[in-house]
Enzyme design. Structure first.
Site, short mmCIF file in Angstrom:
data_model
loop_
_atom_site.label_atom_id
_atom_site.label_comp_id
_atom_site.label_asym_id
_atom_site.label_seq_id
_atom_site.Cartn_x
_atom_site.Cartn_y
_atom_site.Cartn_z
N GLU A 86 0.95 -1.21 -0.01
CA GLU A 86 0.04 0.05 -0.03
C GLU A 86 0.95 1.21 0.06
O GLU A 86 1.81 1.41 0.81
CB GLU A 86 -1.03 -0.23 1.34
N LYS A 282 -6.81 -1.19 11.85
CA LYS A 282 -6.19 -1.52 10.51
C LYS A 282 -5.03 -0.70 10.19
O LYS A 282 -3.80 -1.24 9.69
CB LYS A 282 -7.19 -1.61 9.35
N ASP A 298 5.06 -14.50 11.26
CA ASP A 298 3.67 -14.84 10.71
C ASP A 298 2.87 -13.73 11.06
O ASP A 298 2.47 -13.55 12.22
CB ASP A 298 3.46 -16.13 11.53
N HIS A 395 -2.58 10.09 0.01
CA HIS A 395 -2.93 9.01 -0.86
C HIS A 395 -2.79 9.49 -2.37
O HIS A 395 -2.39 9.11 -3.31
CB HIS A 395 -4.39 8.68 -0.59
C1 MEV Z 1 -5.42 3.16 5.45
O1 MEV Z 1 -4.71 1.94 5.08
C2 MEV Z 1 -5.42 3.10 7.03
C3 MEV Z 1 -6.30 4.46 7.63
O2 MEV Z 1 -7.42 4.20 7.10
C4 MEV Z 1 -6.03 4.18 8.95
C5 MEV Z 1 -6.97 5.16 9.83
O3 MEV Z 1 -8.06 5.30 9.42
O4 MEV Z 1 -6.79 5.22 11.11
C6 MEV Z 1 -5.93 5.56 7.14
#
Ligand code: MEV
Length: 445
Positions: A86, A282, A298, A395
C-alpha cells in the site's frame, strides 16, 4: 470444465505445473507462462529456497521492500524494514519517526513473554479423580516430553506451567490442559505444538493406566492439541509522550493544544465505536504487518492475536490510547504478539535475514519493541492526517504517481501532472485525459 480438473498436480515438475495453469486458465498461454516465469529467481539455488517454503509453486510474488529511517526506540536509532503493497504507509511511518525523534522517540517495554497452548480432551470420568492425581500426571507429562524440551530448557525456556481446566459445564465431558511456555528468541510454534501433541499421548496413556478408574473412565479422547495464537501474556507496550506545547508543528495550521485535544478525541472515538476501531486498528497493522513480513514472521498469527486483544471486554475497540494530563500528551498501545528472531523463515528467507541484520540482529523482545513502535507510529501518522488535512491528500499524490507510471509518463509529464493535480481529484480517466491533452499540445501543427 472437466479438462480444468486435474489429479496429481503436485507431482508435476514446476515447469509442467506452470504450463498446465497457463494452458487451462489464461487467454494467451504463452504470454502467461512467460510473465510468470520472468519472476523466477535467476539463481537456481535461491529459487529452490523460495520454492521450499510452500507447495505447488509456479512463480514468485513480488512486494515492495522499503525502509522507514530515523526510528528512535528506547534511545536506539533504527532503520525499519517494511514490506507492504500500500502506498503512503512507509512515508507515514517515516514522517512519524521523524516527528518523534526530537521529542524523545518511542519507548517500548516487553511486559511479559509467556505463550500458551492447549490440549483439548473429552473424558467421561470424574474430574476430581484426575485433579487428585494431577501432581503425578504433571510429572509424567514433563518426563515424557523431555526429549523435546531439553534444548529449549538449556536456552532458558521450556514448559512453565500446566493447568487442568474444567469446561464440562459448557460442553459435556470437555476439559483442557492449558500450558504456558517460554520460547526465548523463537516464535516457538513448532516447539509448542510438538510438546502439546506429546502431552496428549501421555495424558491418554496415564488415564488408561489408572487402576482406580473403571470402565469408560479409562478412555480419554484427545480432540486436538495446538498452540493458541492469543498470547495475552506475551505483550509489549509502546508509547510516545511529550509536553502538549512540544506538539507544535504536528500540523502547521493548528495550535498544539487544539491538535492534542482533537487527536485525543479521535482516539476516544476509536475506543467507543467498533466501526471506527476496525479502520483505526487496520492502520496500526499497516505498520505492524509490514515489519512482521519483512522479518519473516507470521503476520496472520499477529493479526489474529491483536484483534482478539482488541475485543477483550466484549466489544471491538481501539488498540491504542491517548491521555492528556498536567500538560503532558501520552499516546500508547499494548500489543500481544509472538515473534521470533531465530528459527523458521527468519533464517531461511534471505531478505528476512537481511532485515534482521539491518535491525542489528535483535532479540525477540527487541523485535517486539520495533514492531509495536512502528504500529504506533503508523497510527499516529494516520490520525494526524485524518484530523488535519484528511487522508486523501497524501494518498492522492501516490495514486497519481502510480497512474503516471502505469501510463509511462516521462519526467517532464510527471512534473506537469503533479502541478496540474495539486488541487484536483485524481482518477485514472482524469490523468489519462490530462496526458492526452498535454501530448497533443506538444505535437507541432
Ligand atoms: C489506510 O490503509 C489506513 C487508515 O484508514 C487508518 C485510519 O483510518 O486510521 C488511514
Amino acid at each position: 470444465m472437466q479438462e480444468k480438473k486435474i489429479s496429481g498436480f503436485s507431482k508435476l515438475s514446476k515447469s509442467e505445473k506452470l504450463r498446465w495453469v497457463a494452458t487451462h486458465f489464461a487467454e494467451d498461454a504463452d504470454a502467461a507462462e512467460q510473465e510468470l516465469k520472468c519472476f523466477w529467481h535467476e539463481d537456481e539455488e535461491q529459487q529452490r529456497v523460495f520454492d521450499g517454503f510452500s507447495e505447488n509453486t509456479i512463480s514468485n510474488y513480488f512486494l515492495p521492500y522499503g525502509i522507514a529511517p530515523n526510528f528512535l526506540i528506547n534511545g536506539r536509532l533504527y532503520a525499519v524494514p517494511m514490506v507492504i503493497e500500500e502506498s503512503s504507509v512507509v512515508a507515514a511511518a517515516s514522517s512519524a519517526a521523524k516527528f518523534w525523534h526530537p521529542r524523545g522517540g518511542f519507548k517500548a517495554e516487553v511486559l511479559s513473554t509467556q505463550k500458551l497452548g492447549q490440549v483439548h480432551f473429552s473424558w467421561p470420568g470424574d474430574i476430581r479423580q484426575l485433579r487428585q492425581r494431577f501432581p503425578q500426571l504433571e510429572q509424567r507429562l514433563r518426563t515424557d516430553a523431555k526429549h523435546i524440551t531439553r534444548n529449549m530448557e538449556q536456552r532458558g525456556g521450556g514448559v512453565q506451567d500446566i493447568e487442568l481446566i474444567d469446561l464440562s459445564n459448557v460442553e459435556p465431558d470437555y476439559y483442557q490442559l492449558r500450558v504456558r511456555f517460554e520460547t526465548c528468541d523463537s516464535m516457538g510454534a513448532n516447539f509448542i505444538n510438538s510438546v502439546l501433541e506429546e502431552f496428549g499421548n501421555s495424558l491418554k496413556a496415564f488415564v488408561a493406566e489408572q487402576e482406580a478408574f473403571s470402565g469408560k473412565a479409562r478412555e480419554l479422547e484427545i480432540i486436538m492439541a495446538i498452540l493458541s495464537n492469543y498470547t495475552p501474556d506475551c505483550v509489549v507496550r509502546a508509547s510516545v509522550s511529550c509536553a502538549v506545547d512540544a506538539l507544535q508543528g504536528a500540523c502547521p495550521d493548528m495550535p498544539a493544544e487544539e491538535f492534542a485535544q482533537k487527536f485525543a478525541k479521535a482516539i476516544r472515538i476509536a475506543e467507543i465505536d467498533p466501526y471506527r476501531a476496525t479502520t483505526h486498528n487496520k492502520g496500526i497493522f499497516n505498520g505492524v504487518d509490514a515489519v512482521v513480513l519483512a522479518t519473516g514472521n507470521d503476520f496472520r498469527a499477529i493479526e489474529a492475536c491483536g484483534h482478539t486483544h482488541a475485543s477483550q471486554g466484549g466489544q471491538y475497540r481501539s488498540l491504542s490510547h491517548c491521555k492528556i494530563e498536567d500538560g503532558v500528551f501520552t499516546f500508547w498501545m499494548d500489543l500481544p504478539m509472538a515473534v521470533g528472531t531465530v528459527g523458521g523463515l527468519t533464517k531461511l528467507h534471505p531478505i528476512a535475514r537481511r532485515s534482521l541484520d539491518i535491525l542489528g540482529r535483535p532479540s525477540a523482545n527487541e523485535l517486539m519493541a520495533v514492531i509495536a513502535a512502528t504500529g504506533l507510529a503508523q497510527n499516529f501518522a494516520a490520525v494526524r492526517s485524518l484530523i488535519t488535512t484528511g487522508i486523501q491528500q497524501g494518498h492522492m499524490k501516490m495514486h497519481l504517481m502510480n497512474i503516471l507510471n502505469h501510463l509511462n509518463a516521462k519526467p517532464k509529464e510527471v512534473k506537469e501532472a503533479v502541478a496540474h493535480f495539486k488541487d484536483k481529484v485524481v482518477s485514472f480517466t482524469a490523468v489519462r485525459e490530462f496526458l492526452k491533452q498535454y501530448r497533443k499540445q506538444l505535437v507541432p501543427k
